[in-house]
Design a protein around this motif. Structure first.
Motif, short mmCIF file in Angstrom:
data_model
loop_
_atom_site.label_atom_id
_atom_site.label_comp_id
_atom_site.label_asym_id
_atom_site.label_seq_id
_atom_site.Cartn_x
_atom_site.Cartn_y
_atom_site.Cartn_z
N LEU A 110 -3.00 5.85 -3.12
CA LEU A 110 -2.91 6.79 -2.01
C LEU A 110 -3.10 8.23 -2.47
O LEU A 110 -3.43 9.11 -1.69
CB LEU A 110 -1.55 6.67 -1.31
N GLY A 111 -2.87 8.46 -3.74
CA GLY A 111 -3.00 9.81 -4.25
C GLY A 111 -1.83 10.68 -3.87
O GLY A 111 -1.94 11.89 -3.83
N SER A 112 -0.67 10.14 -3.55
CA SER A 112 0.49 10.93 -3.16
C SER A 112 1.74 10.15 -3.46
O SER A 112 1.72 8.97 -3.72
CB SER A 112 0.43 11.26 -1.67
N ARG A 164 -1.67 14.45 3.53
CA ARG A 164 -1.72 13.10 2.98
C ARG A 164 -1.11 12.08 3.92
O ARG A 164 -1.58 10.94 4.02
CB ARG A 164 -1.02 13.08 1.61
N PHE A 183 -3.07 9.00 5.43
CA PHE A 183 -2.68 7.60 5.30
C PHE A 183 -2.69 6.91 6.66
O PHE A 183 -3.15 5.77 6.78
CB PHE A 183 -1.28 7.51 4.68
N ALA A 199 -6.12 6.30 7.54
CA ALA A 199 -6.68 5.19 6.76
C ALA A 199 -6.39 3.86 7.43
O ALA A 199 -7.21 2.94 7.38
CB ALA A 199 -6.11 5.21 5.34
N THR A 255 -13.36 5.82 5.25
CA THR A 255 -12.22 5.31 4.49
C THR A 255 -12.27 5.78 3.04
O THR A 255 -11.24 6.16 2.46
CB THR A 255 -12.19 3.77 4.53
N GLY A 290 -8.81 9.56 1.36
CA GLY A 290 -7.84 9.85 0.30
C GLY A 290 -8.07 11.21 -0.33
O GLY A 290 -7.16 12.06 -0.35
N ARG A 305 -5.70 14.99 0.08
CA ARG A 305 -5.28 15.87 -1.00
C ARG A 305 -5.91 17.26 -0.86
O ARG A 305 -5.27 18.28 -1.13
CB ARG A 305 -5.64 15.26 -2.35
N THR A 361 -7.68 14.63 9.86
CA THR A 361 -6.54 14.93 9.00
C THR A 361 -6.07 16.37 9.14
O THR A 361 -4.90 16.63 9.44
CB THR A 361 -6.91 14.65 7.53
#
Length: 408
Positions: A12-14, A143, A147, A150, A268, A272, A276, A326
């Motif tokens: 997820l990068g978080s 984020r 998510f 996503a 998608t 991610g 960020r 986002t």
């Protein structure tokens, strides 16, 4: 702590995202699978009743029109019953109306049932967004929104492809599949989400007066961007591309599902890094880039001579949509202080206005002038949203506070 991230967090990068974010992502997946299943068949199903492109657009607009009329009351419903209950109830309303729409015997019945579905959709959208914004701090909103997006994208990636396959069997089968996935999503919300009192002390969450939020340039840009996205995604993309594929490119409806699935893959893969980017670089550059790229991509769609070039343009639009799905939501949370059902409702209503007027205008332009003219209006709105976003303060969320004078 960073050295101990789980595999899920690395993907997820978080880190530090609360439980609600993961549950909302799962619910979003279930909802998007069902919605995506309808995308390739709804315009074609409406056309089967012998109506023109304007009437096809009206089916899409009816859903958005009832969302718009219902949204102003969602804040009060949330205050009375809580986000979890309102969200689950809304999902079940959409599920029931969609299942019945599959056995519509006339265009009028289909139109009414899609309108009923819009009521439930407003309840779900406003409550889910409010819950998401109240569950995270400023530096994680990009984020968290990414998510949740996503979840929609993964569902959107699978949904149109499934819808295309179901359409080969029957134009009504996708409606029943949609109802089933929504029922699952509503059950997940009731079982896994905590009530407001269980989640947080609501008195500790700052409440910004809506009049103050309305004067915030971040909120203004988010609303304009949502209007442009509603117009383009529902008015142009969902309404005209399925007809364009069948009547201009001479491909079966299943190719619409394939094209939208490819675009969902591109979005998608981008979501991610975009999440960020929104939290570290800033909302402003994300919204400028997203609006500009989306506008140019949608302008190119009607000029695509082959299905493959059409898919390429939609994939580029998908990358831009990752930014536009986002950054505006994060900006609303920044401006409203993480609470405020009214601010979220108005933000949602901007998309609905675009989704109501867009299909009608796009259908009329396609019937009266040409497909390029219909797509050009959506492109102009997206480029205008990028210009509005340029007025936002360049502050990076979570690193500094912007003086009130810079926001207005």
């Amino acid at each position: 702590m960073r050295g101990r991230w789980s595999v899920r967090e690395r993907l997820l990068g978080s880190s530090g995202l609360p439980r609600e974010v993961y549950v909302l992502g799962l619910i979003a997946f279930c909802v998007a699978v069902g919605f995506g299943v309808l995308v390739p068949v709804l315009p074609v199903f409406a056309r089967a009743f012998g109506v023109d492109n304007f009437a096809v657009g009206a089916v899409v607009s009816a859903f958005a029109a009832m969302r718009l009329l219902t949204s102003p009351f969602c804040g009060r419903l949330i205050d009375t019953f809580g986000e979890r209950t309102v969200m689950a109830t809304g999902i079940f309303v959409v599920a029931l109306s969609s299942g019945v729409a599959g056995v519509s015997q006339s265009y009028g019945q289909l139109l009414v049932l899609r309108g009923v579905g819009g009521v439930g959709s407003a309840m779900f959208t406003v409550s889910a967004t409010t819950l998401l914004l109240t569950s995270v701090e400023t530096g994680l909103r990009g984020r968290a929104a990414g998510f949740s997006q996503a979840g929609f994208l993964l569902g959107g990636m699978a949904g149109p492809a499934i819808g295309g396959l179901l359409a080969a069997i029957s134009l009504t089968a996708p409606f029943f599949f949609y109802a089933g996935t929504l029922a699952v999503a509503g059950a997940v919300g009731l079982v896994l989400l905590r009530t407001r009192s269980e989640r947080l002390d609501t008195t500790a969450v700052p409440v910004v007066p809506f009049r103050q939020v309305l004067g915030d340039k971040r909120y203004q840009a988010a609303c304009v961007t949502n209007l442009a996205q509603g117009w383009t995604s529902f008015g142009v993309r969902s309404t005209l591309i399925p007809v364009l594929v069948v009547e201009v490119l001479d491909r079966p409806p299943s190719w619409t599902g394939i094209a939208f699935a490819c675009a969902a893959v591109a979005q998608t893969l981008a979501v991610g890094p975009v999440g960020r980017f929104v939290d570290t670089v800033g909302r402003r550059p994300a919204m400028i880039a997203g609006g500009t790229i989306a506008g140019l991509a949608i302008l190119a769609v009607p000029f695509a001579p082959t299905i493959w070039l059409l898919i390429a343009a939609l994939c580029l639009y998908g990358v831009a949509a990752a930014f536009l799905g986002t950054a505006p939501a994060a900006s609303v949370g920044d401006a409203a202080g993480g609470r405020g059902g009214t601010a979220v409702a108005v933000f949602s209503m901007c998309s609905d206005v675009g989704a109501i007027v867009g299909p009608l205008v796009a259908g009329w332009l396609a019937d009266t002038f040409s497909y390029p003219a219909a797509f050009a209006v959506g492109a102009v709105l997206l480029l205008g949203a990028a210009a509005t976003s340029a007025r936002m303060p360049p502050t990076v969320a979570g690193t500094a506070e912007v003086a009130s004078a810079d926001l207005r």
